[in-house]
Design an enzyme around this catalytic site. Structure first.
Site, PDB file in Angstrom:
ATOM      1  CG  PHE A 243      -1.987   1.065   1.100  1.00  0.00           C
ATOM      2  CD1 PHE A 243      -2.988   0.965   0.150  1.00  0.00           C
ATOM      3  CD2 PHE A 243      -1.957   2.173   1.913  1.00  0.00           C
ATOM      4  CE1 PHE A 243      -3.947   1.965   0.013  1.00  0.00           C
ATOM      5  CE2 PHE A 243      -2.913   3.180   1.786  1.00  0.00           C
ATOM      6  CZ  PHE A 243      -3.909   3.069   0.840  1.00  0.00           C
TER       7      PHE A 243
ATOM      8  NE  ARG B 151     -10.082  -3.044  -2.569  1.00  0.00           N
ATOM      9  CZ  ARG B 151      -9.503  -2.336  -1.608  1.00  0.00           C
ATOM     10  NH1 ARG B 151      -8.282  -2.644  -1.187  1.00  0.00           N
ATOM     11  NH2 ARG B 151     -10.119  -1.294  -1.078  1.00  0.00           N
TER      12      ARG B 151
ATOM     13  CG  ASP C  52       0.077  -2.260   6.998  1.00  0.00           C
ATOM     14  OD1 ASP C  52      -0.963  -2.572   7.614  1.00  0.00           O
ATOM     15  OD2 ASP C  52       0.164  -1.233   6.302  1.00  0.00           O
TER      16      ASP C  52
ATOM     17  CE1 TYR D 110      -9.599   3.095   6.396  1.00  0.00           C
ATOM     18  CE2 TYR D 110      -8.510   4.152   8.249  1.00  0.00           C
ATOM     19  CZ  TYR D 110      -8.554   3.842   6.913  1.00  0.00           C
ATOM     20  OH  TYR D 110      -7.549   4.270   6.087  1.00  0.00           O
ATOM     21  CE  LYS D 111      -7.451  -0.562   5.024  1.00  0.00           C
ATOM     22  NZ  LYS D 111      -8.158   0.119   3.919  1.00  0.00           N
TER      23      LYS D 111
END
Lengths: 425, 425
Positions: free
Chosen positions: A130, A384, A199, A224-225
């Protein structure tokens, strides 16, 4: 043998996690396959947030620091997250953003490497990591005279030369959903003398993680995922207890001080993970994060992360099978590994043309996934789809693929309104 | 001539800002003189926060990035704060914590100094600056081979030698309420070739600030004190536009990237203040901050910061006068300057004995101030009272001093329950 809607309904009926869906507010008419970007709101969140706002802030005001334990919240929520990632109590804090936390641990890792293995001046990561992770690493390398080396996944082993200080990887790739073998990669890095930094943005709450068993060195992750903590929820940071006291990190704010309320002019880092805190934390957003984490802890009595993982793989297997059966001949490819051991909790499809518009057309039909642009070379444009086993059911998967089939079959995605790009996608 | 309760009521009756108090939820029976630590909740906050939670997060989910402008919120709230501190639109972002933002700007300032004035390797600050500022500076100095020099306020001029890169001060001192002359100190620092960095934690929303007129170089400030943004609200950061594009700071996360949604592996900083953003921001807490900032913007039609300043000085003058009249002989001293030009929006009293217990006894009576320990040497223990002119009235001041008088007169503060220290004070 064709999979039917009835088959999917039968799978839902047998699902031991089915009742957990009731913990969430799923918008009517929506099949939400984007929990890997922003998790759905737990039903408990509005009332708990309102309580923090009206009671803790509005009424108790400054006394809430003691009365409602605000100062210890990052550690308390951290301890809950610890249960999901194989970390000991007292080794995780929920604080700041993933980017800021990555800065802290990468900085600490570089200091550790400089002390224990001087001469190791390389950070290795994946080119498809990312981007914010790469930006932070790039900045720190520039500040400290290190070199950032970016490789493809299959080149990682070869890149672990004797001058590598830190291998920094995202456990589950945000674009493809491909998952690294955490114990094996950690052992490989450490056998060459490098420190291992993970990560967990797309892993925490999504797949079983055991940082302790893997003997990882540092980890960060997102709130928040899959932790369902709300938009921009505080992130988290873990440091292997054997390293935690050895170095302090340069974001040396008062919340990481051994005695913050003595207001001494000299920085004296708190023991353990507390020194990875910096400034005052957003208590309202932190309360929402705790509601999100609690939804995962509620799964502990239903088999916990192992049961969530079983369901996640069943959901992604089903999605892949249905796409193969029902969307054949429409030019879709699969970017996510078929091998369970290498798959996170998402499925990424590729298509040479129209990936963005197809995602938009699906959203218009209530099937929310997202689009990630390819770089035109190695990586193709991606559709996705994240599968959060806490609230996605097997019938949802059937309908999602049914909509995808219709969007492709009818050419609906070619409509102009689905081809206009938004600022943020 | 003795000041009476009727006099105070008459002042309230004439107060052009009186109606603004209705914007806030003041807990029943509380005289809240701690807005310099945590501002009172605006009445608009619960509904707005609930909207972000249930509508933006709960219903619109990931589409809120576009639909509700989440990505631009830090700049949008920053633009509102800009109006309170003499900053141009597009030069402030509301993001992260004050400590993290200080790290960013001090880091950038050090790079600027290294480029423009190599050899300047000192950061000068006040020994009595808020400790987290000193900790961050200490950490950065250690990382970069700079030296942190701490002085008393009267020694600042002499400390501005030719090897000073940055003078870093908090505009209004958190312990004493003493305020620096921003234009004069900025000019003095710059005349010796140093850069000027201001922490506005106790100024923004409390006293008029004009960063542009003062030609300051960098500034940070706090969202949860006089901006009434809620517990741990995001902080803010400003950079003089002439410097903004010259350097990027090492917290180089994706929110500071020129094109964050292109997901390119190389960091390319956004123009201007945007590059001072790092990771994803806590949207729920940010919404509460916006409600708080809006209460100050509501004062713009009532004379704005100038009117707030007039009332603030009248309130602190009244408090000082009443303490002198009514608490004489009880060993109280005044740590806050009498000179208006040197006073923030708080009054700090000193007492050789019992300062902590007196504050506790006052809190039990509903008069909420706070205690800050002295260091036994130059600085005495402090009873700290903040006066937020948006919601504090003149009658409040009368009652506050009346309670103080009673606590001292009766010796009530000597009770054991007022002498037990809390973890957080």
């Amino acid at each position: 043998m064709t999979i039917t809607l009835q088959d999917c309904r039968a799978l839902d009926a047998q699902d031991p996690l089915l009742s957990l869906r009731e913990l969430f507010h799923i918008p009517h008419g929506t099949i939400y396959l984007d929990g890997n970007s922003l998790g759905v709101m737990p039903r408990s969140a509005p009332a708990r947030v309102a309580e923090v706002v009206t009671l803790e802030w509005g009424t108790d005001l400054i006394q809430s620091w003691n009365k409602h334990g605000w100062f210890s919240k990052p550690g308390q929520v951290g301890d809950k997250i610890a249960r999901l990632i194989g970390a000991a109590p007292g080794t995780v804090v929920a604080t700041d953003s993933t980017s800021v936390n990555l800065f802290k641990v990468l900085s600490a890792a570089m200091h550790l490497a400089e002390a224990d293995s001087p001469g190791r001046k390389r950070i290795v990561s994946e080119r498809s990591n990312f981007p914010t992770d790469l930006y932070i690493a790039q900045a720190l390398c520039r500040e400290r005279g290190f070199e950032l080396v970016l490789v493809e996944p299959e080149e990682i082993s070869a890149a672990l030369t004797r001058d590598v200080a830190v291998l920094m990887l995202t456990h589950v790739n945000y674009r493809t959903g491909a998952m690294h073998d955490m114990p094996a990669v950690t052992a490989a890095a450490q056998s060459t003398g490098a420190l291992m930094l993970w990560d967990l943005a797309h892993s925490a709450g999504a797949v079983p993680v055991d940082l302790t068993a893997a003997n990882a060195d540092y980890a960060v992750g997102c709130g928040y995922k899959y932790l369902n903590g709300g938009p921009g929820a505080p992130a988290f940071v873990w440091v292997n207890p054997k390293h935690a006291d050895r170095f302090w990190q340069p974001l040396a704010g008062w919340w990481g001080h051994a005695t913050p309320f003595e207001f001494t002019p000299d920085y004296r880092p708190a023991p353990g993970i507390t020194r990875y805190q910096c400034g005052t934390q957003p208590m309202i957003s932190l309360a929402a994060l705790e509601c999100g984490v609690d939804t995962l802890l509620a799964a502990e009595t239903h088999g916990g992360m192992a049961a969530l993982r079983r369901k996640s793989l069943a959901l992604t297997d089903l999605f892949i099978s249905l796409v193969r059966e029902r969307c054949e001949g429409h030019g879709l490819g699969l970017a996510t590994p078929m091998d369970h051991a290498q798959r996170g909790s998402q499925v990424c499809l590729t298509r040479a043309e129209g990936a963005y518009a197809i995602v938009q057309a699906l959203i218009a039909r209530g099937v929310v996934g997202d689009f990630r642009a390819g770089d035109g070379d190695r990586h193709k444009d991606i559709l996705r789809f994240g599968f959060t086993p806490l609230y996605i059911g097997f019938e949802d998967v059937w309908h999602a693929v049914d909509h995808l089939h219709q969007v492709l079959q009818t050419g609906e995605w070619r409509r102009p309104e689905f081809n206009q790009k938004h600022a943020v996608t």
